[in-house]
Scaffold this motif. Structure first.
Motif, PDB file in Angstrom:
ATOM      1  N   CYS A 125       0.586  -1.026   0.024  1.00  0.00           N
ATOM      2  CA  CYS A 125       0.057   0.071   0.007  1.00  0.00           C
ATOM      3  C   CYS A 125       0.778   1.178  -0.036  1.00  0.00           C
ATOM      4  O   CYS A 125       0.300   2.372  -0.027  1.00  0.00           O
ATOM      5  N   GLY A 126       2.096   1.019   0.145  1.00  0.00           N
ATOM      6  CA  GLY A 126       3.100   2.144   0.240  1.00  0.00           C
ATOM      7  C   GLY A 126       2.777   3.144   1.448  1.00  0.00           C
ATOM      8  O   GLY A 126       3.205   4.387   1.522  1.00  0.00           O
ATOM      9  N   THR A 127       2.366   2.407   2.568  1.00  0.00           N
ATOM     10  CA  THR A 127       2.153   2.994   3.812  1.00  0.00           C
ATOM     11  C   THR A 127       3.146   3.072   4.609  1.00  0.00           C
ATOM     12  O   THR A 127       3.428   1.804   5.064  1.00  0.00           O
ATOM     13  N   ASN A 128       3.828   4.063   4.991  1.00  0.00           N
ATOM     14  CA  ASN A 128       4.833   3.937   5.944  1.00  0.00           C
ATOM     15  C   ASN A 128       4.597   4.208   7.397  1.00  0.00           C
ATOM     16  O   ASN A 128       4.043   5.294   7.651  1.00  0.00           O
ATOM     17  N   ALA A 129       4.734   3.233   8.169  1.00  0.00           N
ATOM     18  CA  ALA A 129       3.841   3.334   9.662  1.00  0.00           C
ATOM     19  C   ALA A 129       4.684   4.442  10.449  1.00  0.00           C
ATOM     20  O   ALA A 129       5.808   4.646  10.337  1.00  0.00           O
ATOM     21  N   LYS A 130       3.951   5.006  11.210  1.00  0.00           N
ATOM     22  CA  LYS A 130       4.512   5.929  12.335  1.00  0.00           C
ATOM     23  C   LYS A 130       4.928   4.637  13.580  1.00  0.00           C
ATOM     24  O   LYS A 130       4.011   3.919  13.836  1.00  0.00           O
ATOM     25  N   LEU A 131       6.082   4.914  13.978  1.00  0.00           N
ATOM     26  CA  LEU A 131       6.646   3.918  15.074  1.00  0.00           C
ATOM     27  C   LEU A 131       6.619   4.637  16.408  1.00  0.00           C
ATOM     28  O   LEU A 131       7.152   5.744  16.571  1.00  0.00           O
ATOM     29  N   ILE A 132       6.045   4.097  17.445  1.00  0.00           N
ATOM     30  CA  ILE A 132       5.984   4.540  18.485  1.00  0.00           C
ATOM     31  C   ILE A 132       6.563   3.732  19.773  1.00  0.00           C
ATOM     32  O   ILE A 132       6.090   2.363  19.828  1.00  0.00           O
ATOM     33  N   GLU A 133       7.598   4.212  20.346  1.00  0.00           N
ATOM     34  CA  GLU A 133       8.253   3.347  21.233  1.00  0.00           C
ATOM     35  C   GLU A 133       7.231   3.138  22.563  1.00  0.00           C
ATOM     36  O   GLU A 133       6.420   4.019  23.124  1.00  0.00           O
ATOM     37  N   GLY A 134       6.969   1.680  22.739  1.00  0.00           N
ATOM     38  CA  GLY A 134       5.936   1.312  23.815  1.00  0.00           C
ATOM     39  C   GLY A 134       6.581   1.131  25.294  1.00  0.00           C
ATOM     40  O   GLY A 134       7.656   0.991  25.401  1.00  0.00           O
ATOM     41  N   PRO A 135       5.942   0.908  26.088  1.00  0.00           N
ATOM     42  CA  PRO A 135       6.311   0.725  27.696  1.00  0.00           C
ATOM     43  C   PRO A 135       6.884  -0.802  27.659  1.00  0.00           C
ATOM     44  O   PRO A 135       6.314  -1.513  26.752  1.00  0.00           O
TER      45      PRO A 135
END
Length: 443
Positions: free
Chosen positions: A249-259
């Motif tokens: 889909c060409g969708t570059n995910a936003k990466l979020i550091e989790g706990p």
């Protein structure tokens, strides 16, 4: 830009992190949770739960392994169920476990949950869950409401029970804005590549890589389209949903550091760790009922100070009437202080109220009777009185214990006895031992 290590299991810590507070069953009613988040678009969840649990070394798949009377997957469902803005939870299980999963939902009165048969691989199971969410509007027979197709789909492992609402909110918002979002964690070990002969080929610079974790979120259109376009090889060997969204889909995910609480129950020791965490969380609060007598209030005040050293929050109330009835709806433990030798009847009334409030549905509920006696008074109704009452209560998932405290005019002796009562009470609430149910312990 940091590269991502998509092998989420590589980040499994030896000592799982404590989640802080395990969520209350009632959505939006946890005593410790911050102000409720507002989400103005429909969000649903897919929980793949079709694994065989080979790495636990147990015959039962880990998602169905029980502790404190409930299977692991029930705790994970509870974590999502409490979030008011999540509309549907789709649990994807192997076909042979469909009846088992349906029974779990009914037994623990889970809401918002649908069961969908899984596929032969992880991606096929998740695809089935995503398709089920888009297969037309679902009408809830009990609520009389209609569930619309979600804007965002959150995918999470059924064996990660300690996800909190704040992090789910971050994932949902980022997924809506970016099309995809996912949790990451720092690597705890260096990743190496080996040769076919079993020798070191090269190692990766750990600071440049991250472990891909769950939960992950996608707009429905992105994840649905990714599964429509991916190959049989992806379905057979792939494990990373974020990669499918990027590739197809060409969708570059936003990466979020989790706990650190996002850890996954993978091995047998992790089940014990999860049970220990839940026990500790459930043991942090108690409601002490005095009955209004002066002697009981004095003992309650002394116990309140003593249990502070045991890291327990203790509220003191005279009874469970009027406004105090709200304690019946909290996930608190109960301590009844009594100076009445026939106090078993008082306990019967409390147990009836707790059963009516359905308090012991999800967790064993601890009730401790502390009887304050003088030297010339008999024991409370005989040991068989509390034993019989406790046996009946145990059938309703209520664990009743007794402690007898001898009143003393010797200040030093009295303080030692009060501290001992606090220690015994804290241990009973924390351990929830079936072996001590109905016992009258001496302080």
């Amino acid at each position: 830009m940091n590269h991502i290590n998509t092998q989420s299991d590589d980040c499994d810590p030896d000592r799982p992190a404590h989640p802080g507070v395990f969520p209350n069953r009632e959505a939006g009613k946890s005593e410790h949770k911050p102000a409720e988040r507002s989400v103005d678009f429909p969000v649903s969840v897919v929980l793949p739960a079709g694994g065989s649990g080979e790495r636990t070394g147990l015959l039962t798949p880990k998602q169905f392994c029980s502790f404190l009377g409930r299977p692991l997957i029930s705790y994970t469902i509870q974590a999502f169920e409490r979030v008011s803005w999540i509309q549907t939870i789709v649990v994807v299980v192997a076909k042979e476990n469909t009846d088992l999963m349906t029974d779990i939902i009914q037994r623990f009165q889970h809401r918002k949950v649908r069961v969908v048969p899984g596929g032969s691989t992880r991606h096929r199971s998740i695809r089935n869950g995503v398709v089920a969410l888009g297969s037309g509007h679902e009408e809830d027979e009990e609520e009389g409401s209609t569930t619309e197709r979600p804007k965002v789909v959150i995918i999470h492992d059924a064996v990660r029970p300690f996800v909190d609402e704040d992090f789910l909110y971050k994932i949902a918002i980022a997924a809506k804005e970016q099309g995809a979002a996912g949790a990451i964690r720092p690597l705890v070990s260096t990743v190496i590549a080996t040769t076919s002969e079993g020798y070191l080929d090269h190692s990766l610079e750990r600071s440049r890589y991250r472990a891909s974790e769950m939960p992950q979120g996608f707009t429905y259109d992105v994840i649905h389209q990714a599964y429509q376009r991916c190959t049989e090889s992806d379905f057979e060997f792939g494990t990373e949903c974020l990669h499918l969204a990027l590739q197809y889909c060409g969708t570059n995910a936003k990466l979020i550091e989790g706990p650190p609480t996002l850890w996954k129950v993978t091995y047998k020791r992790d089940l014990a760790a999860a049970e220990s965490i839940i026990k500790e969380t459930l043991s942090r609060t108690a409601c002490l009922i005095t009955g209004g007598s002066t002697q009981a209030v004095m003992l309650a005040d002394a116990l309140q100070k003593a249990v502070g050293a045991q890291e327990m929050e203790l509220d003191i109330i005279p009874d469970l009437m009027g406004d105090n009835a709200r304690y019946l709806l909290k996930e608190w433990n109960f301590i009844q202080v009594s100076i009445n030798p026939s106090c078993v009847s008082e306990m019967e009334a409390m147990l009836t109220a707790l059963e009516a409030a359905n308090r012991a549905l999800l967790h064993p509920l601890v009730v401790v009777l502390v009887y304050l006696s003088t030297s010339d008074e008999p024991s409370i109704g005989g040991r068989m009185g509390i034993m019989d009452l406790a046996s009946a209560a145990k059938l309703r998932n209520i664990l009743l214990y007794g402690i007898q405290l001898q009143q003393s005019k010797d200040t030093e002796r009295w303080e030692r006895s009060v501290m001992k009562v606090a220690e015994i009470t804290s241990a009973l609430i924390r351990e929830r031992s079936s072996a001590l149910v109905g016992q009258l312990l001496q302080a």
